[in-house]
Enzyme design. Structure first.
Site, PDB file in Angstrom:
ATOM      1  CE  LYS A 188      -4.286  -6.976   5.193  1.00 30.58           C
ATOM      2  NZ  LYS A 188      -4.671  -5.543   5.224  1.00 30.58           N
ATOM      3  CB  THR A 196     -15.674 -15.670  14.914  1.00 28.95           C
ATOM      4  OG1 THR A 196     -15.776 -16.563  16.016  1.00 28.95           O
ATOM      5  CG2 THR A 196     -15.210 -14.308  15.399  1.00 28.95           C
TER       6      THR A 196
HETATM    7  P1  5BU Z   1       0.590   2.236   1.704  1.00 22.45           P
HETATM    8  O1  5BU Z   1       0.442   3.548   2.408  1.00 22.45           O
HETATM    9  O2  5BU Z   1       0.410   2.355   0.187  1.00 22.45           O
HETATM   10  O3  5BU Z   1       1.813   1.457   2.085  1.00 22.45           O
HETATM   11  O4  5BU Z   1      -0.693   1.397   2.235  1.00 22.45           O
HETATM   12  C1  5BU Z   1      -0.900   0.077   1.873  1.00 22.45           C
HETATM   13  C2  5BU Z   1      -2.265  -0.360   2.330  1.00 22.45           C
HETATM   14  O5  5BU Z   1      -2.520  -1.681   1.847  1.00 22.45           O
HETATM   15  C3  5BU Z   1      -2.447  -0.406   3.826  1.00 22.45           C
HETATM   16  O6  5BU Z   1      -3.795  -0.073   4.104  1.00 22.45           O
HETATM   17  C4  5BU Z   1      -2.174  -1.849   4.181  1.00 22.45           C
HETATM   18  O7  5BU Z   1      -2.909  -2.249   5.316  1.00 22.45           O
HETATM   19  C5  5BU Z   1      -2.648  -2.584   2.946  1.00 22.45           C
HETATM   20  N1  5BU Z   1      -1.944  -3.843   2.614  1.00 22.45           N
HETATM   21  C6  5BU Z   1      -0.589  -3.907   2.340  1.00 22.45           C
HETATM   22  O8  5BU Z   1       0.096  -2.897   2.402  1.00 22.45           O
HETATM   23  N2  5BU Z   1      -0.003  -5.086   2.005  1.00 22.45           N
HETATM   24  C7  5BU Z   1      -0.699  -6.226   1.882  1.00 22.45           C
HETATM   25  O9  5BU Z   1      -0.140  -7.275   1.563  1.00 22.45           O
HETATM   26  C8  5BU Z   1      -2.094  -6.145   2.141  1.00 22.45           C
HETATM   27  C9  5BU Z   1      -2.681  -4.950   2.490  1.00 22.45           C
HETATM   28 BR1  5BU Z   1      -3.138  -7.629   1.973  1.00 22.45          BR
END
Ligand code: 5BU
Length: 268
Positions: free
Chosen positions: A93, A100
């Site tokens: 992200k 940077t």
């Molecule tokens: P979960 O264990 O299925 O809830 O993990 C979801 C993953 O997806 C986790 O690594 C979050 O950082 C990632 N994620 C999310 O949950 N929602 C978003 O909108 C985004 C990434 Br972008």
């Protein structure tokens, strides 16, 4: 809409070779599951990647949560990605200014560009971030690299909505060599092939869980079936799979649910 076209056809017609490979892997293994492997030691991460590898198309990492991160972490992931034929997606992200993020993407201790096929970035800082990452993708000397724009987020109260989401699509269109799609819950752009034959953004959807509606920290879930009906192409699931008492059994359930929904959609 591209969502009713088969992955095989979309892959064959897609100008980006990485997307071609992604769809090819999905068709070959009959899976559109992206495992969110949020494990915090190298051993746990590689063990789950090895046992679930045959059932997934992509392995998504948060490499900065691995407490003993080192060269063996990356080497192990690369080897397993080859052995089981899946792509690596670092969910970094990126959000900072262009100068940077280029350093964060290529350098530092994580050297994400060296091993992650897919990365994601937010457009909060404006178009410059995508321009910068696009430059690294194109000049980096590696062919199979791609960016997903975070057009929406699944957490409660997310501000990535409306105009923000619309601008994500607008910016994505300007970088066809590197931006391969979105992290979103729906197909955001559905130009028909006759309109713009080259536009085909891949939709990765997070917040997918078969048995839970959410967590205590604002995560909101939907099922593989509803995500696919909403226009998702690849289903990102973490705790629903690796946190299950039998992760292999769980990943097979997500694989079947996702693939059945995909086949129904393409047949409709
Ligand atoms: P979960 O264990 O299925 O809830 O993990 C979801 C993953 O997806 C986790 O690594 C979050 O950082 C990632 N994620 C999310 O949950 N929602 C978003 O909108 C985004 C990434 Br972008």
């Amino acid at each position: 809409s591209r969502s009713t076209v088969s992955f095989a056809q979309r892959g064959a017609e897609h100008p980006n070779p990485l997307v071609g490979r992604l769809f090819e892997i999905a068709e070959k293994k009959k899976t559109n599951v992206v495992l969110s492997a949020d494990l915090t030691t190298t051993k746990e991460l590689l063990t789950i990647a090895d046992s679930l590898g045959p059932h997934i198309a992509v392995l998504k990492t948060h490499i900065d949560i691995v407490s003993d991160f080192g060269p063996e972490t990356v080497q192990g992931l690369i080897e397993l990605a080859k052995r089981h034929d899946f792509l690596l997606f670092e969910d970094r992200k990126f959000v900072d200014i262009g100068n940077t993020v280029q350093k964060q993407y290529k350098g530092g201790v994580l050297r994400i560009h060296e091993w992650a096929h897919i990365i994601n970035a937010s457009i909060l800082a404006g178009e410059g971030i995508i321009q910068a990452l696009d430059q690294t993708v194109r000049d980096g000397g590696l062919e199979d690299r791609g960016i997903l724009i975070l057009a929406e987020m699944t957490s409660k109260g997310s501000l990535a909505v409306g105009e923000y989401t619309r601008l994500s699509v607008e910016i994505a269109r300007k970088y066809p060599k590197s931006v391969i799609g979105f992290v979103s819950t729906t197909e955001l752009s559905n130009h028909s092939p006759s309109n713009t034959p080259t536009e085909d953004f891949v939709v990765f959807t997070t917040g997918v869980n078969i048995s839970s509606k959410g967590d205590a920290l604002g995560q909101q879930y939907q099922t593989p079936t509803t995500a696919m009906a909403g226009g998702s192409d690849f289903l990102i699931a973490g705790r629903g799979i690796y946190g299950a008492s039998d992760p292999v059994d769980a990943v097979k359930q997500y694989q079947t649910a996702g693939w059945d929904a995909y086949e129904r959609r393409v047949a409709s």
